[in-house]
Write an enzyme that holds these catalytic residues in place. Structure first.
Site, PDB file in Angstrom:
ATOM      1  N   ASP A  24      -3.102  -4.611   9.466  1.00 15.59           N
ATOM      2  CA  ASP A  24      -1.826  -6.313   9.433  1.00 15.59           C
ATOM      3  C   ASP A  24      -3.163  -6.289   8.884  1.00 15.59           C
ATOM      4  O   ASP A  24      -4.813  -6.420   9.348  1.00 15.59           O
ATOM      5  CB  ASP A  24      -1.936  -6.621  10.779  1.00 15.59           C
ATOM      6  CG  ASP A  24      -0.691  -7.100  10.593  1.00 15.59           C
ATOM      7  OD1 ASP A  24      -0.314  -7.803   8.839  1.00 15.59           O
ATOM      8  OD2 ASP A  24      -0.767  -8.213  11.667  1.00 15.59           O
ATOM      9  N   ASN A  72       9.523  -3.265   7.049  1.00 12.53           N
ATOM     10  CA  ASN A  72       8.933  -3.799   6.284  1.00 12.53           C
ATOM     11  C   ASN A  72       9.854  -4.341   4.656  1.00 12.53           C
ATOM     12  O   ASN A  72      10.508  -4.405   3.632  1.00 12.53           O
ATOM     13  CB  ASN A  72       8.114  -2.727   5.275  1.00 12.53           C
ATOM     14  CG  ASN A  72       6.945  -3.506   6.572  1.00 12.53           C
ATOM     15  OD1 ASN A  72       6.061  -2.054   6.901  1.00 12.53           O
ATOM     16  ND2 ASN A  72       6.338  -4.389   7.056  1.00 12.53           N
TER      17      ASN A  72
HETATM   18  C1  FPP Z   1       0.579  -5.450   6.309  1.00 11.65           C
HETATM   19  O1  FPP Z   1      -0.611  -6.557   6.115  1.00 11.65           O
HETATM   20  C2  FPP Z   1       0.444  -4.416   5.758  1.00 11.65           C
HETATM   21  C3  FPP Z   1       1.240  -3.528   5.354  1.00 11.65           C
HETATM   22  C4  FPP Z   1       2.615  -4.362   5.499  1.00 11.65           C
HETATM   23  C5  FPP Z   1       0.642  -2.465   4.459  1.00 11.65           C
HETATM   24  C6  FPP Z   1      -0.417  -1.406   5.203  1.00 11.65           C
HETATM   25  C7  FPP Z   1      -0.202  -0.356   4.358  1.00 11.65           C
HETATM   26  C8  FPP Z   1      -1.995   0.052   3.233  1.00 11.65           C
HETATM   27  C9  FPP Z   1      -2.643  -0.390   3.982  1.00 11.65           C
HETATM   28  C10 FPP Z   1      -1.425   0.743   2.143  1.00 11.65           C
HETATM   29  C11 FPP Z   1      -0.715   1.466   2.022  1.00 11.65           C
HETATM   30  C12 FPP Z   1      -1.072   2.302   3.011  1.00 11.65           C
HETATM   31  C13 FPP Z   1      -0.834   4.282   2.220  1.00 11.65           C
HETATM   32  C14 FPP Z   1      -1.331   5.294   3.519  1.00 11.65           C
HETATM   33  C15 FPP Z   1      -1.373   4.833   1.063  1.00 11.65           C
HETATM   34  P1  FPP Z   1       0.582  -7.783   5.472  1.00 11.65           P
HETATM   35  O2  FPP Z   1       1.111  -7.691   4.485  1.00 11.65           O
HETATM   36  O3  FPP Z   1       1.493  -7.897   6.200  1.00 11.65           O
HETATM   37  O4  FPP Z   1      -0.597  -8.412   5.639  1.00 11.65           O
HETATM   38  P2  FPP Z   1      -0.379 -10.118   6.026  1.00 11.65           P
HETATM   39  O5  FPP Z   1       0.351 -10.448   7.266  1.00 11.65           O
HETATM   40  O6  FPP Z   1      -1.592 -11.105   5.937  1.00 11.65           O
HETATM   41  O7  FPP Z   1       0.725 -10.803   5.381  1.00 11.65           O
END
Ligand code: FPP
Length: 244
Positions: A24, A72
């Site tokens: 996250d 998501n």
């Molecule tokens: C949360 O950060 C992260 C995600 C919803 C996606 C995680 C995905 C990756 C790290 C990239 C793809 C993975 C692979 C294995 C290729 P957020 O966007 O919710 O952050 P925030 O809470 O700060 O907005």
């Protein structure tokens, strides 16, 4: 997979067999730098690379990463599409390394809801690492723990209705055998980055006896050293599994 790991697997200096991470903070990482959210996700993929390599070097048997939750889909279409694009890119650029490193790729979640070309890429990646014998990298794609448990309940009900299963005999093992994680070792350590203290529908059954670790680091800043620190903190905990 059993939620109650062997008692020997814990305590002073132990390395967890199975680590799961809620990655996250990509969006906040980007915002701090006045960058678009997509840049945060791209940096997040770099962190995935660093952490999977470090986990292998540390002898962690299984690493499960929450890449895309069933919730998501609620994000703007452009962000969903960015995340799908990154997944395609990751498979294209990193599959050879995973094959070379003897990694067994697994997916948990209903990834068949993704675009047909991506489903095909994931199936191909799974097939090409299926014969490997090394550490497991499990990626959660369109995963939600409640949906996983509903699917397990339906499978049990179908077996019972068909006369293959006596409902009285349903126990933990019967449920675990029907979860997406059935081939994985028991979950020892669940990490969430970015300072949020929630499980967000991730591995709810499997986390029953796992150690939980919430760190403030934003996911793109999480690296091998941060993983080593997390493992160190796990090793200092005393696991009791309900005993004394
Ligand atoms: C949360 O950060 C992260 C995600 C919803 C996606 C995680 C995905 C990756 C790290 C990239 C793809 C993975 C692979 C294995 C290729 P957020 O966007 O919710 O952050 P925030 O809470 O700060 O907005």
């Amino acid at each position: 997979m059993s939620t109650v790991p062997a008692l020997a697997n814990g305590g002073e200096g132990a390395t967890p067999r199975h680590v799961a991470i809620i990655m996250d903070g990509n969006g906040r990482w980007a915002k701090k730098r006045f960058l678009p959210r997509a840049a945060g996700h791209r940096a997040g993929v770099e962190a995935v690379r660093k952490v999977t390599r470090a986990a292998r070097a540390m002898g962690i048997e299984a690493l499960t990463l929450y890449a895309f939750s069933s919730e998501n889909w609620r994000r703007p279409e452009s962000e969903v599409s960015d995340l799908m694009g990154l997944l395609r890119l990751f498979i294209r650029s990193d599959l050879d390394e995973l094959i070379r490193e003897n990694v067994r790729l697994r997916v948990i979640g209903d990834y068949r809801r993704f675009a047909p070309d991506l489903v095909e890429m994931v199936d191909d990646a799974l097939a090409r690492t299926a014969g490997n014998t090394g550490p497991i990298l499990a990626i959660a794609l369109n995963y939600g723990a409640q949906a996983e448990l509903i699917a397990a309940a339906k499978a049990l009900a179908a077996d019972a209705a068909a006369g293959h299963l006596n409902p009285e005999t349903i126990d933990e093992a019967a449920i675990e055998a029907r979860l997406d994680t059935r081939d994985l070792p028991p979950l020892d350590l669940l990490i969430r980055t970015s300072g949020e203290h929630r499980l967000s529908n991730f591995l709810l059954w499997q986390a029953a006896y796992a150690e939980l670790l919430f760190v403030d680091t934003l996911w793109p800043d999480f690296d091998g050293a941060a993983l080593a620190e997390a493992i160190g903190s796990y090793g200092r905990r005393q696991r009791r599994f309900g005993g004394l």
